[in-house]
Design a protein around this motif. Structure first.
Motif, short mmCIF file in Angstrom:
data_model
loop_
_atom_site.label_atom_id
_atom_site.label_comp_id
_atom_site.label_asym_id
_atom_site.label_seq_id
_atom_site.Cartn_x
_atom_site.Cartn_y
_atom_site.Cartn_z
N LEU A 28 0.82 -1.21 0.00
CA LEU A 28 0.00 0.00 0.00
C LEU A 28 0.86 1.26 0.00
O LEU A 28 0.39 2.34 -0.39
CB LEU A 28 -0.94 -0.01 1.20
N GLY A 29 2.13 1.12 0.42
CA GLY A 29 3.03 2.26 0.33
C GLY A 29 3.21 2.73 -1.09
O GLY A 29 3.38 3.93 -1.37
N GLY A 30 3.15 1.79 -2.03
CA GLY A 30 3.24 2.15 -3.45
C GLY A 30 2.04 2.93 -3.94
O GLY A 30 2.08 3.52 -5.02
N GLU A 31 0.96 2.91 -3.15
CA GLU A 31 -0.25 3.66 -3.49
C GLU A 31 -0.35 4.96 -2.70
O GLU A 31 -1.41 5.59 -2.66
CB GLU A 31 -1.49 2.80 -3.22
N GLY A 32 0.74 5.35 -2.05
CA GLY A 32 0.77 6.64 -1.36
C GLY A 32 0.46 6.60 0.12
O GLY A 32 0.28 7.65 0.75
N TYR A 33 0.42 5.41 0.72
CA TYR A 33 0.12 5.30 2.15
C TYR A 33 1.40 5.31 2.97
O TYR A 33 2.42 4.73 2.58
CB TYR A 33 -0.63 4.00 2.44
N VAL A 34 1.33 5.94 4.13
CA VAL A 34 2.38 5.86 5.14
C VAL A 34 1.74 5.34 6.42
O VAL A 34 0.57 5.60 6.69
CB VAL A 34 3.06 7.22 5.40
N GLU A 35 2.51 4.58 7.19
CA GLU A 35 1.95 3.98 8.41
C GLU A 35 1.80 5.02 9.52
O GLU A 35 2.61 5.93 9.66
CB GLU A 35 2.80 2.82 8.89
N THR A 36 0.75 4.83 10.31
CA THR A 36 0.52 5.64 11.50
C THR A 36 0.32 4.72 12.69
O THR A 36 -0.11 3.57 12.53
CB THR A 36 -0.71 6.55 11.32
N LYS A 37 0.63 5.21 13.87
CA LYS A 37 0.48 4.41 15.09
C LYS A 37 -0.92 4.49 15.68
O LYS A 37 -1.25 3.76 16.62
CB LYS A 37 1.49 4.89 16.15
N SER A 38 -1.75 5.37 15.15
CA SER A 38 -3.07 5.60 15.72
C SER A 38 -4.17 5.37 14.69
O SER A 38 -4.10 5.90 13.57
CB SER A 38 -3.17 7.02 16.28
N ALA A 39 -5.19 4.62 15.07
CA ALA A 39 -6.34 4.42 14.18
C ALA A 39 -7.11 5.71 14.00
O ALA A 39 -7.78 5.91 12.97
CB ALA A 39 -7.25 3.33 14.75
N ASP A 40 -7.02 6.62 14.97
CA ASP A 40 -7.85 7.84 14.93
C ASP A 40 -7.53 8.74 13.76
O ASP A 40 -8.41 9.45 13.26
CB ASP A 40 -7.68 8.63 16.24
N ASP A 41 -6.27 8.75 13.30
CA ASP A 41 -5.93 9.64 12.18
C ASP A 41 -5.68 8.88 10.88
O ASP A 41 -5.09 9.40 9.94
CB ASP A 41 -4.72 10.52 12.53
N ALA A 42 -6.14 7.62 10.83
CA ALA A 42 -5.91 6.79 9.65
C ALA A 42 -6.94 7.05 8.56
O ALA A 42 -8.09 7.40 8.83
CB ALA A 42 -5.95 5.32 10.03
N ASP A 43 -6.50 6.87 7.31
CA ASP A 43 -7.41 6.87 6.16
C ASP A 43 -7.82 5.44 5.82
O ASP A 43 -8.81 5.23 5.13
CB ASP A 43 -6.72 7.52 4.96
N MET A 44 -7.03 4.47 6.31
CA MET A 44 -7.36 3.07 6.12
C MET A 44 -6.89 2.29 7.33
O MET A 44 -5.78 2.49 7.83
CB MET A 44 -6.70 2.50 4.86
N ILE A 45 -7.77 1.42 7.84
CA ILE A 45 -7.46 0.54 8.96
C ILE A 45 -7.49 -0.90 8.48
O ILE A 45 -8.44 -1.32 7.81
CB ILE A 45 -8.48 0.72 10.10
N LEU A 46 -6.43 -1.65 8.79
CA LEU A 46 -6.36 -3.08 8.45
C LEU A 46 -6.14 -3.88 9.73
O LEU A 46 -5.21 -3.60 10.49
CB LEU A 46 -5.20 -3.36 7.49
N LEU A 47 -7.00 -4.86 9.95
CA LEU A 47 -6.79 -5.81 11.04
C LEU A 47 -6.25 -7.09 10.42
O LEU A 47 -6.96 -7.76 9.66
CB LEU A 47 -8.10 -6.08 11.77
N ASN A 48 -5.01 -7.42 10.72
CA ASN A 48 -4.40 -8.65 10.21
C ASN A 48 -4.56 -9.73 11.28
O ASN A 48 -3.84 -9.75 12.27
CB ASN A 48 -2.93 -8.43 9.86
N THR A 49 -5.50 -10.64 11.07
CA THR A 49 -6.03 -11.47 12.13
C THR A 49 -5.40 -12.85 12.20
O THR A 49 -4.81 -13.34 11.24
CB THR A 49 -7.55 -11.62 11.96
#
Length: 440
Positions: A28-49
């Motif tokens: 997803l980094g290739g699509e312009g995403y950078v990781e964040t430590k907080s779900a509150d300011d995320a544009d996308m949340i992934l739960l890897n279960t």
């Protein structure tokens, strides 16, 4: 330029999920995403279960429920479920939690960029296939960002063993091994980025049989190829099955200097009756003789294991057989759990052990394992070990790392930096770590 989109990934379960989450973030980094430590300011949340623990699916639904308010505040927020619960539950996740935009199984996460694009167009996307294409081949090359001194590297996935308690064959599929050249390329890339220790991962990692230049390689042969990688100082692997512990791998523990003296080799139970009902295809005696051979090759090796107590039809006599096996092996560390049903597995349909009896057995087993772990740890005092430093400690001037035997070690007044490998004399043993001093 527009601000980068933010990705929050929460990882459950095993080391393989940690590796998978890294690769998802890279995809997803290739699509312009950078990781964040907080779900509150995320544009996308992934739960890897993970589906190994009890009530795994319900815990995921509970976690998703916490995002309802966030989704209401940010309608453009995308929420995805990945991993083994996603594989097992599929469409049911979207039915029970309509806020979920995508569901992707562990064999399809290389398709995340295309799936994410569809969610931006308003689609709900589900992909729990076992695609013919190799997901590792489809993933972009790993970015050249600096890494910490240790890393996981998946070499094998899936399982053909069909243990009666386990969902892995259904969620991860059949055993598949990656070609050796791809693993070596990834290993060299990790070393270039600062990694000095690599842990090879697989559901049955010692069943590895990846394609090499002159036929399939065993795990031992792969390890010897990795031994040639300049800058790679340490090699580990997990998780192993006793039936796949081949002679050349046992020999490698005694002859390959980069292969660390630590082996996680789950037995699950000490009763042959229960092992047969688990479909483990080994006996307690064959496991004990295997441990003897491994220790003959590497006398100082630390053995780790897994145990399930309260398996259907387990009697007190069966449980005592497990305690006897533990007493004989003397584990340096181990993981023990009370049996819990997994829908769709053979053991789920059998008569269950009384929960109170299972609880009592687990407490007795864990007390024994804890005693053994402390005895092994205390025996390290006065010994010299190699320590790979990973990060600063809690106190000024302190550094923390892992020993050859995977013990956490902290050293005071330490002038080393993360990535340094040094000889350390162990001076004391604490509850869960060792204290040491630099030699020289």
């Amino acid at each position: 330029m527009s601000a980068p989109k933010k990705l929050f990934i929460k990882t459950y379960g095993c080391q393989m999920n940690v590796y998978d989450s890294e690769r998802m973030a890279e995809a997803l980094g290739g699509e312009g995403y950078v990781e964040t430590k907080s779900a509150d300011d995320a544009d996308m949340i992934l739960l890897n279960t993970c589906h190994i623990r009890e009530k795994a699916a319900e815990k995921v639904y509970s976690e998703l429920g916490r995002f309802k308010g966030l989704k209401a505040e940010k309608p453009d927020l995308k929420i995805g479920v990945a991993g083994c619960v996603a594989q097992a539950e599929g469409e049911e996740i979207m039915r029970r939690q309509p806020l979920v935009d995508l569901v992707v199984g562990p064999q399809s996460y290389h398709r995340l960029p295309e799936m994410e694009a569809k969610t931006r167009e308003g689609e709900k996307v589900l992909d729990t296939d076992f695609p013919e294409e190799d997901k590792f081949e489809k993933l972009k090359d790993r970015p050249k960002a600096k890494r910490g001194p240790t890393a996981f590297l998946t070499v094998q996935e899936g399982c053909d063993k069909f243990c009666a308690f386990c969902v892995v064959p259904y969620t991860r599929g059949a055993e598949v091994s990656r070609p050796a050249d791809r693993i070596l390329t990834e290993a060299r890339d990790l070393v270039e980025r600062g990694v000095r220790e690599i842990t090879l991962l697989g559901q049955n990692v010692n069943a590895y049989h990846g394609a090499g230049p002159n036929g399939d390689l065993t795990l031992a042969q792969l390890i010897w190829e990795l031994d040639k990688v300049d800058g790679l100082e340490r090699i580990r692997f997990t998780t192993s099955h006793p039936n796949d512990m081949q002679d050349d791998l046992i020999e490698a523990h005694g002859t390959c200097a980069k292969l660390m003296p630590y082996l996680h080799l789950p037995v699950q139970a000490g009763s042959d009756k229960i092992l047969k009902r688990m479909n483990r295809a080994h006996t307690a005696e064959s496991y004990l003789r295997l441990i003897e051979r491994i220790r003959a090759a590497r006398p100082d090796i630390l053995i780790s294991g897994d145990f399930i107590v309260g398996f259907p039809e387990e009697t007190e006599e069966d449980f005592q057989a497990t305690m006897d096996l533990v007493e004989e092996v003397k584990y340096g560390t181990a993981y023990s759990f009370k049996y819990s049903t997994r829908p769709g597995t053979p053991a789920a349909e059998r008569a269950q052990v009384d929960p109170a009896a299972a609880d009592d057995r687990l407490q007795r087993l864990q007390a024994l394992l804890t005693r053994q772990q402390r005895e092994v740890q205390d025996s390290m005092v006065g010994r010299e070990v190699g320590v790979l430093f990973e990060k600063p400690g809690r106190r000024p001037g302190q550094m923390v790392g892992k020993s050859d035997y995977l013990h956490a070690v902290h050293v005071a007044d330490c002038n080393r930096v993360p990535g340094d490998l040094a000889r350390v004399r162990i001076i004391s043993s604490g509850a869960n770590s060792l204290a040491g001093e630099l030699i020289g």
